[in-house]
Scaffold this active site. Structure first.
Site, short mmCIF file in Angstrom:
data_model
loop_
_atom_site.label_atom_id
_atom_site.label_comp_id
_atom_site.label_asym_id
_atom_site.label_seq_id
_atom_site.Cartn_x
_atom_site.Cartn_y
_atom_site.Cartn_z
N GLU A 110 33.24 44.73 31.68
CA GLU A 110 33.72 44.15 30.42
C GLU A 110 32.60 43.62 29.55
O GLU A 110 32.61 43.79 28.32
CB GLU A 110 34.73 43.02 30.69
CG GLU A 110 36.09 43.50 31.18
CD GLU A 110 36.14 43.79 32.66
OE1 GLU A 110 35.11 43.61 33.35
OE2 GLU A 110 37.21 44.20 33.15
N HIS A 137 45.55 35.81 36.19
CA HIS A 137 46.14 36.90 35.40
C HIS A 137 47.27 36.40 34.51
O HIS A 137 48.14 37.18 34.12
CB HIS A 137 46.71 37.99 36.31
CG HIS A 137 45.69 38.91 36.92
ND1 HIS A 137 44.86 38.53 37.93
CD2 HIS A 137 45.36 40.19 36.64
CE1 HIS A 137 44.09 39.55 38.28
NE2 HIS A 137 44.35 40.56 37.50
#
Ligand SMILES: Cc1ncc(C[n+]2csc(CCOP(=O)(O)OP(=O)(O)O)c2C)c(N)n1
Ligand SMILES: Cc1ncc(C[n+]2csc(CCOP(=O)(O)OP(=O)(O)O)c2C)c(N)n1
Ligand SMILES: [Mg+2]
Ligand SMILES: [Mg+2]
Lengths: 323, 322, 323, 322
Positions: free
Chosen positions: D59, D128
């Site tokens: 990322e 998450h």
């Protein structure tokens, strides 16, 4: 394998490994059902086809050793010695769970048994294991750390940093890489120019071996040897264990959009459980039925325990933020 | 004993490493060299290479290693050279370390300190001048400590090292050149206790870290104008010493919050929101803030100065209130 | 070097490189003075002894090529074609600076001349260069990107990620690593197990060369060749340029606490400027005095320009936050 | 036309990629597979491998690559699968991308969109489920967009892609299963414009993203009790549409802010601080907030639900105000 190495088949050992693999296989099958029934919440990452790895690797570790694993790490959690009842209770979000229902299946943690955590972040737990290895190294203890992760995890910067330091300081840590050829839906060849992962260890001067990750005894012996070297001060070992998840990446992925049926079928043939079963059969080991039944029962009992357990109390929400 | 701020930090490190052999130090250039800001001077010599670790430039890696060491019985004290560099290690700090105890339902602990340095006024520009405490306050699970003077630096660091939780300990680069009286021997300042550094009745100024020193000067100027400001040094931002703040606001009915970090979603915004909610009827005026402006910190002196708190800005805002 | 390769000495070229190196050397000397006088604020990272790198490397690039550099990148900024007056004005925080005084010396940026930014974060600008290379690759343009960084930067995760993708996608980018043997005060051997940095490129299958970074023509030719390959679609090249900063890490570091006097002296002998001067002398190139005087003058004029320039207006503080 | 939220995103991506060939897409599994949440479906087929890039799990790397591409003429739209993963890329987002334009004195631009997904209620646990917008509001330089429905998703994404600045575009996982009427063809909703989704006179509820849908339901319940709440969907958090908020607060004199992110140093704290400062005399009651609790998001349903906003919590707090 027995043929190759020559030593007599250690049937007690093999039966233990077989049992461990069956427990994992059966548990994951049942978890999938619970997920489909809406009883198990959130995403579920199974390791079908990869069962030899947790069983073999953890059998070579001691209770005092530390591990970090991933969302796909149920097998290691069990094989490392965590109580299956409390593991399943955690996966089902119960108060009796390992983490009182707060962590959930991606964050299974059990310090008592050396489980420093499953992780939801790719590469997130690797440095943790290296840090545990630093502790053990400082103490000169007969303890090591092992961290488990997938092929795709080598592309994460955090992995790189931790590996470099582990080698620099010759820390007692094992990097166990489950190379299942895919990271989610992306094949390895589309995410890295160097797909033979052992080669990447040249960057860190880390001893690197590629093994058949579906051969439970090979896994066990490789980890055992790496452990011996680690405690002797020889530093980390990287194990690229070739394997395959014959299931999808998570519960809603049939695993077919990005892989050919033939490829999946080929690996289903290579299931480490079938393979070990064949070996046991060939060696005429007896009593397997009892082992199988026992494994089922352990799982069913754990599920029953979990389902019968209470959910956490809302009053516990703010507890455990600080020690 | 008069010490500089780095000497006070150094004294706490020496003492705690001596007291408890589970305390280890990691960071860039902290070992043989003694630290970019001299805070770890002499530790390598005194405690050796198994206790003091020079790391590569791998902040995510060595902070994560700190977590693993903390979970297995060590008490790592990590030097993160600039708080701006925390941004390469955010996953380890906020997703891993801050959540470890809670996610484990309490079975795992992460007793570790990340000592870092922040702040402006030195022409270090946009990537070496920030105060980023708000990021670490937003995501729950960390204690955040912000000493404003050498004595507190020693006392609070001692407390941070002995704490069972992860602590982000933020030093200010402007304070490194300040000296002050620092108690010799063991000095422990508990986390979560603010201190009224100047009593007053007309308004309350809450501040911390280097900005606190500006607030004190501002209060002196205000006193000359006949405005009697009470000044509170928070010392610790999490846990927050709500009582000390509330007592003061109930007395003065006016609150000014001063800090150097960006204003938006900053600590001051949070405190203002809490105070207006819980003490609405006590307030005689809006809560005002003096913060860093909401722009990257500019290099040129006139712009940097304009973007950061000053004695004058605090005085001005206080006047509006009083 | 002329002897080795055989071609006749290209004295115009060499004189140009010599001039570029002198400008950098003189500018940095003057910046140090301004820092000591308190006129230049903040930390200052000089590249004394490394002057061949920016001169040689940028001479092999085109204006349309993009670069990212570090806090130690003044030389590249100038050699890439940025206006020295505006560069110095920025370093002194003036309104006439490249970045209107807002960026300062660690953040020199000049899109017109392909300078995508100096950087204050170790490894912070590497992905930026790879991204520019992605742009050029998509466009099929005769343009490449080059990113410059130090030996210590290979230990940063961001570097690893960007390199892996650059190779995976065969992007036209050059990784120019200035291996000056130290990262701040830490010697390379204490921050990585593999100190021969080219070896680390095996992890990415990136073509890697180690060169003498104090040999300006070797630098130029290596970069030129890497550029040719990059535009042909052969992917990235990693250049490990061996060099040394004979100054300290920054203005307050005498550079002696962690290095022996002998080591520093040895490298002072190897100064690329002295070395090129000797070559020019041996080849009886004339007119060097004028070149030297010219270089001084360019620098002095730039400093005069900067010092005479106004500081920014406070009213400009909130401008340029959004386009 | 009725579309799901992902279909609306997908339509905007298709249209903008067709309209402007500098738009490119990068992310994990976004290409051949079409995206974990199906938002990039069909793009690879329609625009080919030079426009749609499947990335490794890097990322920091691919967001940084986006910056370099943006600085050299592309308009990258990057998919960051979960906002929680932004923490591995914070240096690129906050130290590099957010500061690029300012640090260059305006000579460089970073027109790029980071599309990401956050939020809870799905048992995805602490790493998450977060909503982390506050981190990106604190450090200046990013626009932050938080659509609450499919039509806005299309219109705001169109605007974000055409913007000259870096935009963080936060989708909510709960909204992915929602459908709504979405205008066909070009649909552009300007950044920085809030909308009063329900006019009312007794109090103002400000919200955004998924929580906005809870706020609307809460307003309906309140209406049944005779409390007439005005509900504002902010749509964009930076730039903030102050005027729409101020007009409403001047009318109702009471403000409730509802969002899912942690409360401390969150968006609500910031808005409360601003409103009490600028509209002190307009307020008849303290500004209240309904936020995510200040703990990591727990896995077990009862705990997760207790930690996040609900219709009931909004109703309750609104009752306290009205
Ligand atoms: C930092 C981060 N990025 C992305 C994800 C989403 N994600 C979850 S699993 C996964 C694939 C990991 O692949 P690999 O490492 O090969 O392990 P495997 O799942 O194949 O066992 C990804 C991308 C994540 N959890 N964390
Ligand atoms: C992420 C980050 N960590 C630490 C620093 C502090 N720092 C500045 S320069 C430097 C050394 C860099 O070494 P190297 O890459 O070899 O480049 P050199 O300075 O030798 O040219 C360090 C650690 C930083 N700027 N950014
Ligand atoms: Mg994999
Ligand atoms: Mg170096």
């Amino acid at each position: 394998m027995a043929a190759k190495a020559g030593p007599p088949l250690n049937s007690t050992l093999l039966i233990g490994l077989y049992r461990q693999m069956l427990i994992l296989q059966h548990l994951e099958k049942r978890l999938m059902e619970l997920s489909q029934q809406g009883i198990l919440r959130g995403s579920l990452h199974l390791a079908t086809g990869q069962e030899a790895l947790p069983a073999g690797a953890c059998s070579a570790l001691k209770k005092e050793d530390a591990i970090t694993v991933t969302y796909r790490g149920h097998g290691y959690v069990l094989a490392k010695g965590c109580d299956i009842n409390r593991v399943v209770a955690e996966i089902l979000g119960r108060r009796t769970g390992l983490c009182k229902g707060k962590g959930g299946k991606m964050h299974l943690t059990d310090i008592e048994n050396g489980l420093l955590g499953a992780n939801g972040i790719v590469g997130g737990g690797i440095a943790t294991a290296v840090g545990a290895a630093l502790s053990f190294h400082i103490d000169g203890a007969d303890r090591i750390a092992m961290t488990v992760f997938g092929d795709g995890t080598l592309n994460q910067g955090a992995t790189h940093e931790a590996m470099n330091m582990a080698s620099l300081w010759k820390l007692p840590v094992i990097f166990l890489c489950e190379n299942n050829l895919y990271a989610e839906m992306t094949p390895l060849s589309e995410s890295a120019p160097v797909t033979e992962l052992t080669k990447r260890m040249a960057a860190y001067d880390i001893r690197a071996l590629r093994i058949d990750g579906n051969d439970v005894m090979a896994v066990r012996e490789t980890v055992a040897d790496a452990r011996r070297r680690a405690v002797k001060g020889e530093g980390p070992t990287f194990i690229e264990a070739m394997t395959y998840r014959t299931c999808g990446h998570y519960q809603n992925d049939p695993g077919t959009a990005y892989r050919s049926k033939a490829e999946v079928a080929e690996w289903q043939e290579k299931s480490p459980i079938t393979r070990l079963r064949q070996q046991l059969d060939e060696s005429k080991v007896n009593g397997l039925k009892a082992i199988e039944d026992g494994a089922m029962k352990v799982v069913e009992d754990a599920i029953a325990f979990a389902l019968a357990s209470p959910e956490p109390n809302v009053s516990e929400l703010k507890e455990d933020l600080f020690a | 004993m008069t010490s500089t701020f780095p000497q006070a930090i150094n004294a706490a490190l020496h003492a705690e490493m001596k007291r408890d052999k589970s305390v280890i130090v990691l960071g860039e250039d902290v070992g043989r060299f003694g630290g970019m800001f001299r805070c770890t001077e002499g530790l390598f010599k005194a405690f050796g290479e198994k206790r003091v670790w020079d790391t590569p430039i791998s902040e995510s890696g060595f902070i994560g290693i700190g977590l693993g060491a903390a979970m297995t019985g060590k008490r790592p004290v990590i030097e993160l050279m600039f708080i701006d560099f925390s941004l390469v290690a955010m996953d380890q700090i906020l997703n891993q370390i801050a959540k470890t105890h809670f996610m484990s339902g309490g079975n795992a602990r992460a007793p570790m300190v990340i000592r870092t340095q922040g702040g402006g006024y030195k022409g270090a520009a946009a990537q070496h001048s920030q105060m980023l405490e708000a990021l670490f306050l937003h995501v729950p699970g960390l204690k955040v400590v912000t000493p404003s003077n050498a004595a507190d630096a020693k006392g609070l660091l001692t407390a941070a090292i002995r704490d069972e939780n992860p602590v982000l300990f933020i030093e200010h680069k402007q304070l490194y050149s300040e000296s002050g009286e620092v108690p010799e021997g063991e000095h422990f300042v508990p986390l979560g206790k603010a201190i009224v550094v100047r009593p007053g009745k007309d308004l309350t100024i809450v501040s911390y870290s280097f900005t606190l020193t500006l607030a004190i000067k501002a209060a002196e100027k205000l006193a000359a104008e006949g405005i009697d400001a009470e000044v509170i040094d928070l010392r610790t931002l999490n846990p927050l010493d709500w009582d000390t703040i509330a007592i003061s606001v109930r007395k003065t009915h006016k609150l000014l919050i001063a800090h150097e970090a960006y204003g938006r979603c900053g600590f001051g915004a949070d405190l203002a929101a809490q105070v207006q909610e819980k003490l609405f009827d006590e307030l005689d005026a809006p809560i005002l803030r003096v913060c860093g402006e909401d722009v990257p910190i500019p290099f040129a002196k006139v712009l940097e100065d304009a973007s950061l708190p000053s004695v004058e800005k605090i005085v001005e805002r206080a006047r509006e209130l009083a």
